[in-house]
Design a protein around this motif. Structure first.
Motif, PDB file in Angstrom:
ATOM      1  N   TYR A 476      42.448  36.609  46.514  1.00  0.00           N
ATOM      2  CA  TYR A 476      42.726  37.580  47.139  1.00  0.00           C
ATOM      3  C   TYR A 476      42.945  39.066  46.173  1.00  0.00           C
ATOM      4  CZ  TYR A 476      47.635  37.039  45.911  1.00  0.00           C
ATOM      5  OH  TYR A 476      48.655  36.768  45.080  1.00  0.00           O
ATOM      6  N   PHE A 477      43.462  38.483  44.670  1.00  0.00           N
ATOM      7  CA  PHE A 477      43.614  39.486  43.785  1.00  0.00           C
ATOM      8  C   PHE A 477      42.649  39.428  42.923  1.00  0.00           C
ATOM      9  CE2 PHE A 477      46.135  40.899  40.081  1.00  0.00           C
ATOM     10  CZ  PHE A 477      46.132  42.243  40.383  1.00  0.00           C
ATOM     11  N   ARG A 478      41.878  40.712  42.542  1.00  0.00           N
ATOM     12  CA  ARG A 478      40.951  40.395  41.680  1.00  0.00           C
ATOM     13  C   ARG A 478      41.095  41.956  40.642  1.00  0.00           C
ATOM     14  NH1 ARG A 478      37.782  36.021  40.983  1.00  0.00           N
ATOM     15  NH2 ARG A 478      37.037  35.358  42.989  1.00  0.00           N
ATOM     16  N   PRO A 479      41.735  41.589  39.658  1.00  0.00           N
ATOM     17  CA  PRO A 479      42.063  42.756  38.700  1.00  0.00           C
ATOM     18  C   PRO A 479      40.704  43.073  37.805  1.00  0.00           C
ATOM     19  CG  PRO A 479      42.700  40.854  37.620  1.00  0.00           C
ATOM     20  CD  PRO A 479      42.346  40.298  38.998  1.00  0.00           C
ATOM     21  N   PRO A 480      40.719  44.292  37.196  1.00  0.00           N
ATOM     22  CA  PRO A 480      39.236  44.702  36.392  1.00  0.00           C
ATOM     23  C   PRO A 480      39.366  43.695  35.264  1.00  0.00           C
ATOM     24  CG  PRO A 480      40.785  46.589  36.854  1.00  0.00           C
ATOM     25  CD  PRO A 480      41.566  45.331  37.497  1.00  0.00           C
ATOM     26  N   GLY A 481      38.073  43.608  34.874  1.00  0.00           N
ATOM     27  CA  GLY A 481      37.769  42.334  33.679  1.00  0.00           C
ATOM     28  C   GLY A 481      38.280  43.165  32.481  1.00  0.00           C
ATOM     29  N   VAL A 482      38.731  42.384  31.399  1.00  0.00           N
ATOM     30  CA  VAL A 482      39.514  42.628  30.486  1.00  0.00           C
ATOM     31  C   VAL A 482      38.463  42.555  29.453  1.00  0.00           C
ATOM     32  CG1 VAL A 482      41.346  42.522  28.610  1.00  0.00           C
ATOM     33  CG2 VAL A 482      41.787  42.472  31.178  1.00  0.00           C
ATOM     34  N   PRO A 483      38.125  43.511  28.202  1.00  0.00           N
ATOM     35  CA  PRO A 483      37.031  42.869  27.181  1.00  0.00           C
ATOM     36  C   PRO A 483      37.810  42.263  26.159  1.00  0.00           C
ATOM     37  CG  PRO A 483      37.034  45.471  27.741  1.00  0.00           C
ATOM     38  CD  PRO A 483      38.390  44.927  28.468  1.00  0.00           C
ATOM     39  N   ARG A 484      37.025  41.538  25.398  1.00  0.00           N
ATOM     40  CA  ARG A 484      37.435  40.765  24.248  1.00  0.00           C
ATOM     41  C   ARG A 484      38.065  41.855  23.169  1.00  0.00           C
ATOM     42  NH1 ARG A 484      33.228  36.913  22.094  1.00  0.00           N
ATOM     43  NH2 ARG A 484      33.061  36.517  24.248  1.00  0.00           N
ATOM     44  N   LEU A 485      39.131  41.441  22.380  1.00  0.00           N
ATOM     45  CA  LEU A 485      39.474  42.211  21.347  1.00  0.00           C
ATOM     46  C   LEU A 485      38.588  42.780  20.328  1.00  0.00           C
ATOM     47  CD1 LEU A 485      43.066  40.400  20.739  1.00  0.00           C
ATOM     48  CD2 LEU A 485      42.565  42.392  22.086  1.00  0.00           C
ATOM     49  N   GLY A 486      38.718  43.716  20.107  1.00  0.00           N
ATOM     50  CA  GLY A 486      37.569  44.235  18.979  1.00  0.00           C
ATOM     51  C   GLY A 486      36.397  44.826  19.653  1.00  0.00           C
ATOM     52  N   SER A 487      36.213  44.772  20.921  1.00  0.00           N
ATOM     53  CA  SER A 487      34.917  45.176  21.803  1.00  0.00           C
ATOM     54  C   SER A 487      34.915  46.614  21.862  1.00  0.00           C
ATOM     55  CB  SER A 487      35.032  44.585  23.140  1.00  0.00           C
ATOM     56  OG  SER A 487      33.954  45.388  23.945  1.00  0.00           O
ATOM     57  N   ALA A 550      42.835  52.144  30.301  1.00  0.00           N
ATOM     58  CA  ALA A 550      41.395  51.995  30.033  1.00  0.00           C
ATOM     59  C   ALA A 550      40.569  50.867  30.647  1.00  0.00           C
ATOM     60  CB  ALA A 550      41.511  51.631  28.464  1.00  0.00           C
ATOM     61  N   VAL A 551      41.211  49.755  31.005  1.00  0.00           N
ATOM     62  CA  VAL A 551      40.486  48.788  31.408  1.00  0.00           C
ATOM     63  C   VAL A 551      39.822  49.173  32.811  1.00  0.00           C
ATOM     64  CG1 VAL A 551      40.690  46.446  32.495  1.00  0.00           C
ATOM     65  CG2 VAL A 551      41.345  46.728  30.144  1.00  0.00           C
ATOM     66  N   ALA A 552      40.857  49.805  33.450  1.00  0.00           N
ATOM     67  CA  ALA A 552      40.732  50.295  34.938  1.00  0.00           C
ATOM     68  C   ALA A 552      39.263  51.071  35.073  1.00  0.00           C
ATOM     69  CB  ALA A 552      41.913  50.893  35.830  1.00  0.00           C
ATOM     70  N   PRO A 561      31.729  37.097  32.441  1.00  0.00           N
ATOM     71  CA  PRO A 561      32.441  36.279  33.293  1.00  0.00           C
ATOM     72  C   PRO A 561      34.027  35.953  33.120  1.00  0.00           C
ATOM     73  CG  PRO A 561      30.312  35.691  32.833  1.00  0.00           C
ATOM     74  CD  PRO A 561      30.575  36.795  31.935  1.00  0.00           C
ATOM     75  N   VAL A 562      34.491  36.257  31.715  1.00  0.00           N
ATOM     76  CA  VAL A 562      35.653  35.883  31.508  1.00  0.00           C
ATOM     77  C   VAL A 562      36.631  36.807  31.495  1.00  0.00           C
ATOM     78  CG1 VAL A 562      37.040  34.585  29.681  1.00  0.00           C
ATOM     79  CG2 VAL A 562      34.549  34.226  29.855  1.00  0.00           C
ATOM     80  N   GLY A 563      36.034  38.206  31.828  1.00  0.00           N
ATOM     81  CA  GLY A 563      36.971  39.290  31.865  1.00  0.00           C
ATOM     82  C   GLY A 563      38.203  39.331  32.959  1.00  0.00           C
ATOM     83  N   GLY A 564      37.824  38.713  33.983  1.00  0.00           N
ATOM     84  CA  GLY A 564      38.839  38.607  34.898  1.00  0.00           C
ATOM     85  C   GLY A 564      39.799  37.574  34.514  1.00  0.00           C
ATOM     86  N   LEU A 565      39.586  36.711  34.039  1.00  0.00           N
ATOM     87  CA  LEU A 565      40.560  35.559  33.305  1.00  0.00           C
ATOM     88  C   LEU A 565      41.315  36.300  32.430  1.00  0.00           C
ATOM     89  CD1 LEU A 565      41.640  32.854  33.253  1.00  0.00           C
ATOM     90  CD2 LEU A 565      39.862  32.140  31.660  1.00  0.00           C
ATOM     91  N   ARG A 566      40.932  36.916  31.534  1.00  0.00           N
ATOM     92  CA  ARG A 566      41.608  37.916  30.421  1.00  0.00           C
ATOM     93  C   ARG A 566      42.596  38.708  31.062  1.00  0.00           C
ATOM     94  NH1 ARG A 566      36.667  39.187  28.022  1.00  0.00           N
ATOM     95  NH2 ARG A 566      36.199  37.401  26.242  1.00  0.00           N
ATOM     96  N   ALA A 567      42.168  39.236  32.126  1.00  0.00           N
ATOM     97  CA  ALA A 567      43.257  40.472  32.851  1.00  0.00           C
ATOM     98  C   ALA A 567      44.329  39.431  33.447  1.00  0.00           C
ATOM     99  CB  ALA A 567      42.178  40.817  34.142  1.00  0.00           C
ATOM    100  N   PHE A 568      44.023  38.322  34.037  1.00  0.00           N
ATOM    101  CA  PHE A 568      45.167  37.711  34.487  1.00  0.00           C
ATOM    102  C   PHE A 568      46.342  36.885  33.425  1.00  0.00           C
ATOM    103  CE2 PHE A 568      42.895  36.736  38.427  1.00  0.00           C
ATOM    104  CZ  PHE A 568      43.854  37.059  39.342  1.00  0.00           C
ATOM    105  N   ARG A 629      40.156  25.452  26.023  1.00  0.00           N
ATOM    106  CA  ARG A 629      39.452  26.933  25.856  1.00  0.00           C
ATOM    107  C   ARG A 629      38.126  26.779  26.426  1.00  0.00           C
ATOM    108  NH1 ARG A 629      40.703  29.492  20.103  1.00  0.00           N
ATOM    109  NH2 ARG A 629      39.945  31.209  21.300  1.00  0.00           N
ATOM    110  N   LEU A 630      38.143  26.662  27.937  1.00  0.00           N
ATOM    111  CA  LEU A 630      36.951  26.609  28.544  1.00  0.00           C
ATOM    112  C   LEU A 630      36.108  27.726  28.601  1.00  0.00           C
ATOM    113  CD1 LEU A 630      35.156  24.903  30.389  1.00  0.00           C
ATOM    114  CD2 LEU A 630      36.312  25.520  32.158  1.00  0.00           C
ATOM    115  N   ALA A 631      36.836  28.891  28.653  1.00  0.00           N
ATOM    116  CA  ALA A 631      36.010  30.185  28.385  1.00  0.00           C
ATOM    117  C   ALA A 631      35.282  30.393  27.188  1.00  0.00           C
ATOM    118  CB  ALA A 631      36.829  31.353  28.717  1.00  0.00           C
ATOM    119  N   ARG A 632      35.814  29.735  26.036  1.00  0.00           N
ATOM    120  CA  ARG A 632      35.031  29.978  24.845  1.00  0.00           C
ATOM    121  C   ARG A 632      34.046  29.064  24.894  1.00  0.00           C
ATOM    122  NH1 ARG A 632      37.915  28.607  18.969  1.00  0.00           N
ATOM    123  NH2 ARG A 632      36.284  29.013  17.659  1.00  0.00           N
ATOM    124  N   PHE A 633      34.036  27.878  25.365  1.00  0.00           N
ATOM    125  CA  PHE A 633      33.069  26.943  25.489  1.00  0.00           C
ATOM    126  C   PHE A 633      31.797  27.305  26.244  1.00  0.00           C
ATOM    127  CE2 PHE A 633      30.524  23.315  27.664  1.00  0.00           C
ATOM    128  CZ  PHE A 633      30.220  22.989  26.808  1.00  0.00           C
TER     129      PHE A 633
END
Length: 667
Positions: A476-487, A550-552, A561-568, A629-633
């Motif tokens: 039910y809660f979908r925050p914006p995706g967060v880019p990786r550091l350095g992006s 800035a993310v918003a 696909p990993v951006g939402g996970l980073r946001a959480f 670290r499944l997202a990295r894989f």
């Protein structure tokens, strides 16, 4: 409602600013010289109150930045969608070709329906991949069904069509959007389903997605009609048949609405024989790759080791109807052969295969190992055995058989965890928060006035949240995706936010926060700890508000696909940091309001972090099968060519590869 996508507020902007400034000034004056029900307030109590107000306003600023986004006008929403389709389509095109930008120029022919009306065909169809857009524009009405054998290149043709049409389309034409059909059931209205995917896969805000769909500015390119049902399902009453009925009713005014659909030939033949196909559409049949084209392609890809490839090329020339020519008659199998033997191994061993299925099994058996070897230098490496074990576990999670899902969204892996497990964690946190509030109310009887009111409000919030946990969907809660550091996306989002900050609500909240901090400094409280906590809380919230703002400004899909996970994870760090700060404050000052703040953080944090908690539980319960670290894989698998991305989802490189993993538990 005012036009221009500025929102639905009818109050003038200057009046909102005046109200916020008046509230800020009144709050500071009351904090400096105020009273509660017990009489005049001490300076230390005022400072603590200012700290709480700072925390509340900062939290409101963060949540407002996440949830509130000005509505876009129709033209702006269409332009945004076109940009997202382009940004997403280009890397998907590269990954679908195994890292090579040159696709096999497949040919096709328009095939008439057996006994039903069809679309009027172009006068001189080109029948080639490079000119599919011109052929489509010659159809009346513009409805096209792409059919072919498994691996014939239906998805590649659909991706090429989307990219080329988006490149040359006029502003008045709809935006082509590629969407997988596997998760649609005709019980959900088609427009609602399409709107949901525009939000999930292309990052459009809900209002913008609804607007472009209602304006018929989306050309749906629907991939995988054959993947909606298990193998052997009768056409009558199948999900695919119901989907075709719903798509037949999809119209633009009084005319059939444009659409493109892909399906395997055998499945569509069965649907057509049962009378379930779409009327007023043109059926396009992809032709097999000829042995001559296959030889040219493999000779080009095998240029590093021409001697090794020569026996196979000779067999394709001498036996154009042989097993090998039949097995390599699709773009997918040709790409698979090129990857499997491009740098190592002997492709001549395929000559010993006695059936096309055996050729496919031999290629797939080398696919993971060859892809692991071909990973560029500087990129992390995984052992082939570990890669096989992890990918098979993920394939099993998507289901087995012909009706298995194809989209792998990391956060949605939490649905594989028993719901009672996630619910127990969330309800446990909410129960702990409620007990904290009850403890404050029972132990500190002298707590009166606003402080007692705030504690009672926190208890009510915890109870209400606990009662609604079971009725909330898992996502039910979908925050914006967060880019990786350095992006570079960080600087883009920050520049966009700074430009609009003077007229945004988040900018106003930050101003109010600064005014309250100024009031805390002017108070000159003898309670140094209270003043320090007020300043620290305000400073942390201000620092956090800018990157979140800035993310918003970025769409979820731009972060991958990993951006939402980073946001959480970022939100979790925010709540954890706030909890640690309140615990330190309570340990030093024994102020019961600190426990109230802790309870509120637990309540809001537990409910917002429920999807992330489910994902972490999945990793914990499957630690022997998938890496922590499944997202990295998964990102590594994309760079290795084993998987691809589609919006905010990962997909296996091909459905045949996914099914092979399910059948083969050992490397």
């Amino acid at each position: 409602m005012p036009d221009g996508g500025r929102g639905s507020w009818m109050v003038p902007g200057w009046l909102r600013w005046a109200g916020l400034l008046a509230l800020a000034v009144a709050g500071v004056l009351w904090a400096l010289d105020g009273e509660d029900a017990a009489g005049p307030m001490e300076l230390s109590e005022r400072t603590d109150l200012i700290a709480m107000v700072c925390a509340v306003l900062g939290g409101v600023a963060v949540l407002a930045t996440l949830w509130r986004r000005p509505e876009e006008a129709e033209a702006e929403a269409v332009a945004r969608l076109a940009r997202e389709v382009k940004a997403i389509g280009e890397p998907q095109w590269t990954s679908s070709l195994g890292g090579d930008l040159k696709a096999i120029d497949v040919t096709f022919a328009f095939r008439p329906y057996a006994g039903a009306r069809a679309a009027a065909l172009p006068a001189s169809p080109a029948g080639r991949l490079e000119q599919v857009v011109e052929d489509y524009r010659g159809l009346r009405p513009r409805r096209m069904v792409i059919t072919g054998a498994p691996g014939a290149g239906k998805t590649v043709l659909a991706r090429k069509f989307v990219m080329e049409l988006n490149r040359v389309r006029a502003e008045s034409e709809p935006v082509p959007v590629l969407v997988a059909l596997a998760d649609w059931d005709a019980g959900e209205p088609f427009r609602d389903w399409l709107t949901r995917h525009l939000q999930r896969d292309y990052g459009l805000p809900p209002a913008s997605a609804r607007r472009v769909v209602a304006a018929r500015m989306v050309l749906p390119v629907l991939d995988g009609l054959d993947e909606m049902d298990a193998t052997g399902t009768a056409p009558d009453g199948s999900r695919a048949a119901r989907a075709l009925t719903a798509l037949g009713d999809f119209q633009d005014g009084t005319d059939p609405a444009p659409l493109v659909l892909t399906c395997r030939s055998s499945e569509y033949d069965a649907l057509e024989a049962a009378g379930s196909h779409i009327l007023d559409a043109a059926r396009l049949e992809i032709a097999p790759v000829t042995p001559e084209r296959a030889r040219d392609f493999l000779a080009l890809r095998g240029a590093r080791r021409p001697d090794r490839w020569q026996p196979l090329l000779d067999d394709l020339r001498d036996r154009p109807s042989g097993v090998l020519a039949g097995a390599l008659s699709t773009p997918w199998r040709l790409t698979l052969a090129a990857v499997a033997y491009e740098r190592d191994g002997d492709p001549a061993e395929l000559l010993a295969a006695t059936s096309e299925g055996e050729v496919a099994d031999r290629l797939l058996a080398r696919f993971i190992w060859a892809s692991t070897v071909n990973v560029p230098k500087g990129v992390s490496h995984y052992a082939p055995e570990r890669v096989h074990r992890t990918l098979r576990s993920l394939a099993l999670g998507l289901g087995s058989g012909h009706g298995a899902e194809t989209d792998l969204v990391p956060l949605d892996l939490g649905r594989l965890v028993p719901r009672w497990g996630v619910g127990a964690v969330v309800v446990g946190a909410l129960t702990g928060a409620a007990l904290l509030h009850v403890l404050v109310l029972l132990r500190w009887n002298e707590l009166v006035g606003p402080a007692r009111l705030v504690t009672c409000l926190g208890l009510l919030i915890a109870i209400v949240m606990g009662l609604t946990v079971g009725s909330l969907p898992a996502t039910y809660f979908r925050p914006p995706g967060v880019p990786r550091l350095g992006s570079a996306l960080w600087s883009i989002g920050m520049r966009r936010y700074v430009r609009k900050m003077p007229r945004s609500w988040s900018g106003a909240y930050l101003l109010v926060l600064l005014v309250f901090l100024l009031g805390a400094i002017l108070a000159r409280s003898p309670n140094a700890l209270g003043l320090m906590l007020a300043l620290c809380a305000g400073a942390i919230l201000i620092v956090l508000a800018f990157p979140i703002a800035a993310v918003a400004e970025l769409d979820r899909t731009t972060a991958g696909p990993v951006g939402g996970l980073r946001a959480f994870l970022w939100l979790g760090a925010y709540f954890a940091g706030g909890a640690a700060l309140t615990l330190v404050g309570y340990a030093k000052s024994q102020d019961p309001l600190m426990l109230t703040c802790l309870g509120m953080l637990l309540s809001v944090g537990a409910l917002m972090e429920a999807p992330c908690l489910a994902y972490l539980l999945y990793l914990f319960l499957n630690v022997r099968r998938v890496p922590l670290r499944l997202a990295r894989f998964l990102d590594w698998s994309v760079s290795a060519g084993l998987m691809r991305t589609s919006g905010v989802a990962y997909q296996f490189r091909h459905r045949e590869f996914q099914e092979w993993l399910v059948r083969n538990p050992a490397p």
